[in-house]
Motif scaffolding. Structure first.
Motif, mmCIF file in Angstrom:
data_model
loop_
_atom_site.group_PDB
_atom_site.id
_atom_site.type_symbol
_atom_site.label_atom_id
_atom_site.label_comp_id
_atom_site.label_asym_id
_atom_site.label_seq_id
_atom_site.Cartn_x
_atom_site.Cartn_y
_atom_site.Cartn_z
ATOM 1 N N ALA A 148 0.834 -1.203 0.000
ATOM 2 C CA ALA A 148 0.000 0.000 0.000
ATOM 3 C C ALA A 148 0.870 1.255 0.000
ATOM 4 N N LEU A 149 1.950 1.234 0.796
ATOM 5 C CA LEU A 149 2.864 2.384 0.830
ATOM 6 C C LEU A 149 3.602 2.537 -0.492
ATOM 7 N N GLU A 150 4.008 1.430 -1.077
ATOM 8 C CA GLU A 150 4.677 1.475 -2.385
ATOM 9 C C GLU A 150 3.789 2.136 -3.434
ATOM 10 N N GLU A 151 2.515 1.764 -3.395
ATOM 11 C CA GLU A 151 1.569 2.325 -4.363
ATOM 12 C C GLU A 151 1.466 3.844 -4.199
ATOM 13 N N LYS A 152 1.436 4.302 -2.953
ATOM 14 C CA LYS A 152 1.344 5.750 -2.710
ATOM 15 C C LYS A 152 2.625 6.470 -3.137
ATOM 16 N N LEU A 153 3.770 5.849 -2.845
ATOM 17 C CA LEU A 153 5.042 6.464 -3.247
ATOM 18 C C LEU A 153 5.184 6.515 -4.762
ATOM 19 N N LEU A 154 4.785 5.414 -5.406
ATOM 20 C CA LEU A 154 4.877 5.377 -6.867
ATOM 21 C C LEU A 154 4.008 6.438 -7.521
ATOM 22 N N ALA A 155 2.885 6.773 -6.889
ATOM 23 C CA ALA A 155 2.021 7.813 -7.438
ATOM 24 C C ALA A 155 2.779 9.129 -7.540
#
Length: 952
Positions: A179-186
């Motif tokens: 979930a954190l990876e997804e937010k960072l990738l955004a």
């Protein structure tokens, strides 16, 4: 002294100056016209590059600043913390180590299994070739290898299951990290994307953009001016720079990928623009020339919703074209209004097979009251406002002649013409039966019911009681080709419904009528029926082999404008659309001619002297503006073009099955009773959700979700309240029109709450192909059997052909990506039962104990053959004794594991599998597997008691 020559002394300086000036001006003008006047695309491209540069600079600044915010830094710190915690997690490390160990052991077991199998196959091969004397030893050797092979296979299966469990556990442990990876990738992907865009922008040149596609016959330079057409993010700027609209969200190519826009499926570098939009794609000097809005150009630009016309040439097999709702509606109306009965269209082969949209007229003498016939022929919409039967504007004498012909060729009845009287109790019983049996799914009475079949509001003025009884009891006896199904009602039940229908009238039938027995009038009527092509919609005795009377419309969309006869109305019609002559803009003129023709088919006879036999014959269907626009759009798409198969929508086997099945479920109005799809909402922030509307009240939509939506913090089964002003798009469920009527009836009469009343409505068929076996469905749609005995609504018998039944079974199966047509269900085989019992002799008995235990107690809700649950039938569930032949084993397991994930709101509980160790020792998976095996088992294992099973 010599004389001066006046010619030599005359000055021509002014002439040279003028000539040079004109030459200079013409040179400058030519240069301007060549560089600027004839190349407007240069200005547009430079303007777009400037706009794109400014927009991307601003976005780059915002994206860069976003990575300097405390929010981003906090996410990065939290991510680093989670990574360290994961790396230090002993349980995770243990699982990873175990996975590696299992992989290594599996590799060893696979190698060992291959060796044993090779030895086994070699031994069997030698044994089969050997002499009888040595076969015994070889057989003993082969059988000695079998336990080892089986043991290895069992070990490997166990290890694979364990690997699956470990991966699931690791995935759960990594949920926060992902979930954190997804937010960072955004954050990061946004910045990288802008940087890539700016690099590409620097390489762009101001030049002619040209697409050449010989197979499509395309030379397109449209995007020389429409510079941003294929670049996302410029939807809000003015034409010709803006991004092409998405039009429709096409399905993603794979799970997790975004929806596709129209250009994703039709890339501009391959298709260009003119195959869809028309126009002169190679012209670049003016918009008028590029759009083809010039004299005599046959294919000028199509604007607005009319642009959907071109979808048909590549999507000619499809029923519903995504983004082509108008042309799809036009195709549907072309069939429903009977246009196909008079006009040929080469691409409508499927519709042409079912072109008889009206009833056969052989029984009119026994079906209707005689005095009803002539007013109906005169103006059908006076009797039934929503009828598809058009008006022919016949004279009173012509109407009598047609009626006489139809009356004289029809079968007669000896029953009296008087209207029978019925007891109020019988009429009320018929009304209740009509509403509960499902008739309102197709028929409308007043403002309630469907619009698929004839409106029955005033049926008592038309149809005779004796005919209605016979018709309701056995429709196919009267109309073998008709779509009215048999509800398998007895004469008494049919009589009650017919009694109710005869009361639906505003005046008494059976009055005086004209004499239809004159043979000379019938002869004149025959000529009129032949002239007006009534046999295009109705099967009429003696006219079965006649051809269509209307023009072939296969290339009507590109027919030269000179072939459209505007008669004396050319100036009037052209004035309305802002043209001087039809040649000024032929597409606009063509659409105006077609629209006028459809709205008033005989208008072009106005003011002209014609012999009666030369006058226009097309009847008036009473189309509204939306219907006329849809039909014109469809007709404009009829070009007769032969598109290369490479560029047509070549449907996969699954897609073709869905199209064919959709055609049938609409043809037989399955959608009148059954809901087939979930409702889809697009919210103001772009979020798309699927589910079902529970209630709509005071501008608020209460919507139940049928998916998990973590981005909203919502799970499957939860309700959300959405203001209607916040709903950007709404796609309703397909079908189920009768469901709210049934629920309302049961609420009113039985006092049930909506959730209870829903049990009496036709079942939801979403996911049906994953639920039921294809061969069972094939048999069921041909010869339905009661599955829910408490229902008043009956699944009717449609009299489907084998081909149609096969089409429906294939539709449901392939729609859910299930195997079709052949599928082995080993749980139903005796060998499978023996295999289970060889490992555990009490396997099925323990499963039966589990099923009948107080903790599970399936029999408290489910019918099992002759065994019925106690209590009110509204609480009963489907017959489990039919499940073996009906349901798919994998679906049973999914259903038992978590019913709510399959059908939100179901009364079937989610059991705490794995807790019933005293009844059935084993894991949750083992218990679910055992119940599935019991339900699917052959013979009478399911219906026998544990005591009876123990005696075996």
């Amino acid at each position: 002294m010599s004389k001066r020559d006046p010619i030599e002394e005359k000055s021509f300086a002014w002439l040279f100056a003028l000539t040079i000036s004109l030459l200079l001006i013409s040179t400058l003008w030519a240069m301007y016209d060549e560089v600027i006047g004839r190349r407007p695309w240069k200005h547009y491209q430079r303007e777009f590059l400037a706009v794109a540069d400014g927009k991307s600079q601003q976005e780059l600044k915002v994206a860069t600043e976003a990575q300097a915010t405390e929010q981003y830094k906090g996410l990065r710190q939290e991510y680093d913390r989670v990574i360290k915690a994961l790396e230090a997690n002993p349980e995770r490390n243990k699982n990873i180590a175990e996975l590696k160990r299992l992989d290594k052991e599996l590799a060893e077991h696979i190698h060992e299994l291959q060796l044993h199998r090779g030895e086994y196959q070699a031994t069997v091969y030698v044994m089969e070739k050997a002499e009888e004397a040595s076969k015994s030893k070889l057989l003993h050797d082969a059988q000695g290898l079998e336990p080892c092979i089986e043991e290895l296979s069992t070990k490997m299966a166990t290890m694979q299951r364990r690997k699956k469990e470990l991966r699931a556990e690791l995935k759960e442990m990594s949920r926060e990290k992902e979930a954190l990876e997804e937010k960072l990738l955004a954050y990061e992907d946004r910045l990288k994307g802008i940087q890539r865009f700016r690099e590409a922008l620097k390489k762009k040149k101001v030049e002619i953009k040209q697409i050449v596609n010989d197979e499509l016959g395309v030379i397109d330079r449209c995007h020389s001016c429409h510079a941003g057409v294929a670049t996302k993010g410029f939807e809000e700027i003015q034409q010709p720079l803006k991004t092409h609209s998405m039009v429709v969200g096409l399905p993603a190519l794979a799970p997790g990928l975004p929806e596709r826009g129209i250009l994703d499926a039709h890339p501009i570098e391959t298709f260009g623009c003119t195959p869809c939009h028309r126009g002169q794609g190679y012209a670049t000097t003016t918009a008028q020339k590029a759009h083809g809005e010039l004299e005599y150009v046959l294919t000028p630009l199509l604007r607005g919703k009319y642009n959907q016309a071109t979808c048909f040439k590549c999507h000619d097999y499809e029923i519903d074209i995504p983004g082509g709702e108008v042309v799809s509606l036009g195709r549907k109306l072309f069939h429903e209004y009977g246009c196909i009965g008079c006009h040929s269209v080469g691409a409508l082969e499927r519709e042409d097979k079912t072109r008889y949209i009206g009833p056969t007229l052989d029984e009119i003498g026994s079906k209707v009251y005689p005095e009803w016939i002539t007013p109906w022929i005169n103006n059908p919409k006076e009797f039934r406002a929503d009828t598809k039967m058009p008006r022919f504007f016949l004279s009173p004498e012509e109407i009598r002649n047609v009626a006489s012909y139809l009356w004289q060729i029809a079968q007669k009845t000896s029953e009296p013409l008087n209207v029978p009287k019925f007891e109020a109790e019988m009429v009320q019983s018929g009304k209740n039966r009509f509403e509960k049996t499902g008739c309102l799914g197709c028929h409308k009475i007043g403002d309630r019911g469907g619009q698929f079949a004839p409106n029955l509001t005033n049926i008592g003025e038309k149809a005779r009681y004796d005919y209605l009884v016979d018709w309701i009891a056995d429709p196919k006896k009267h109309q073998p080709q008709g779509r009215m199904p048999s509800l398998r009602l007895g004469k008494e039940e049919a009589g009650e419904i017919a009694a109710y229908l005869t009361t639906l009238r505003t005046k008494e039938p059976g009055g005086k009528h004209e004499d239809f027995g004159d043979p000379s009038k019938a002869e004149a009527g025959f000529a009129l029926v032949a002239r007006y092509g009534c046999f295009g919609c109705h099967r009429i005795k003696g006219m079965e082999d006649r051809g269509k009377i209307g023009a072939d419309l296969s290339d009507e969309g590109v027919k030269p404008i000179e072939r459209f006869d505007f008669a004396l109305l050319e100036h009037e019609i052209m004035h309305k659309i802002g043209l001087e002559t039809p040649r000024d803009e032929v597409a606009k003129a063509r659409m105006a001619w077609l629209t006028t023709k459809l709205k008033d088919p005989r208008i072009y006879d106005t003011g002209k002297y014609k012999k009666p036999e030369d006058k226009l014959r097309m009847p008036n269907g009473g189309l509204n503006d939306q219907e006329a626009q849809a039909l014109v759009t469809f007709i404009m798409g009829l070009t007769g073009e032969k598109v290369s198969p490479k560029f047509k929508r070549n449907l996969s086997e699954q897609d073709k099955a869905v199209v064919d099945g959709t055609f049938l479920i609409r043809r037989y109005n399955c959608v009148g009773c059954h809901p087939f799809t979930l409702e889809r909402l697009t919210l103001a922030d772009g979020t798309k959700v699927e589910g079902m509307t529970k209630m709509e009240e005071e501008g608020t939509l209460f919507f139940q979700l049928w998916r998990d939506y973590p981005e909203m913090g919502k799970k499957l089964g939860e309700n959300i309240a959405v203001e209607l002003t916040e709903v950007k798009g709404r796609v309703p469920t397909m079908g189920g029109e009768i469901v709210p009527l049934i629920i309302g009836k049961m609420e009113e009469e039985e006092g049930l709450v909506p959730e209870e009343a829903r049990a009496f409505a036709p079942p939801f068929l979403y996911g049906e192909g994953k639920r039921v076996q294809a061969d069972w469905l094939y048999r069921f749609v041909q010869a339905p059997i009661p599955l829910r005995p408490w229902l008043n609504v009956k699944m009717p018998t449609f009299g489907l052909s084998k081909e149609e039944a096969n089409t429906l079974a294939k539709y449901f199966a392939l729609l859910e990506h299930q195997e079709y047509p052949y599928e082995r269900l080993q749980e139903r085989e005796r060998a499978y039962v023996d295999s289970r019992c060889s490992k555990d002799a009490d396997y099925y008995m323990k499963a039966k104990h589990l099923m009948d235990s107080k903790d599970v107690n399936c029999g408290s809700c489910h019918v099992r053959g002759e065994l019925k649950p106690s209590g009110d039938p509204s609480g009963w569930a489907p017959d489990l004794s039919l499940a073996r032949e009906r349901l798919r084993p994998n679906w049973i397991k999914e259903w038992l594991t978590d019913p709510q994930r399959i059908q939100v709101g179901t009364k079937m509980p989610k059991f705490p599998w794995g807790e019933f160790q005293d009844t059935f020792p084993g894991s949750a998976g083992d218990q679910v597997e055992a119940l599935k095996d019991l339900i699917m088992s052959p013979g009478d294992l399911l219906t026998k008691s544990p005591a009876e099973l123990a005696k075996r």
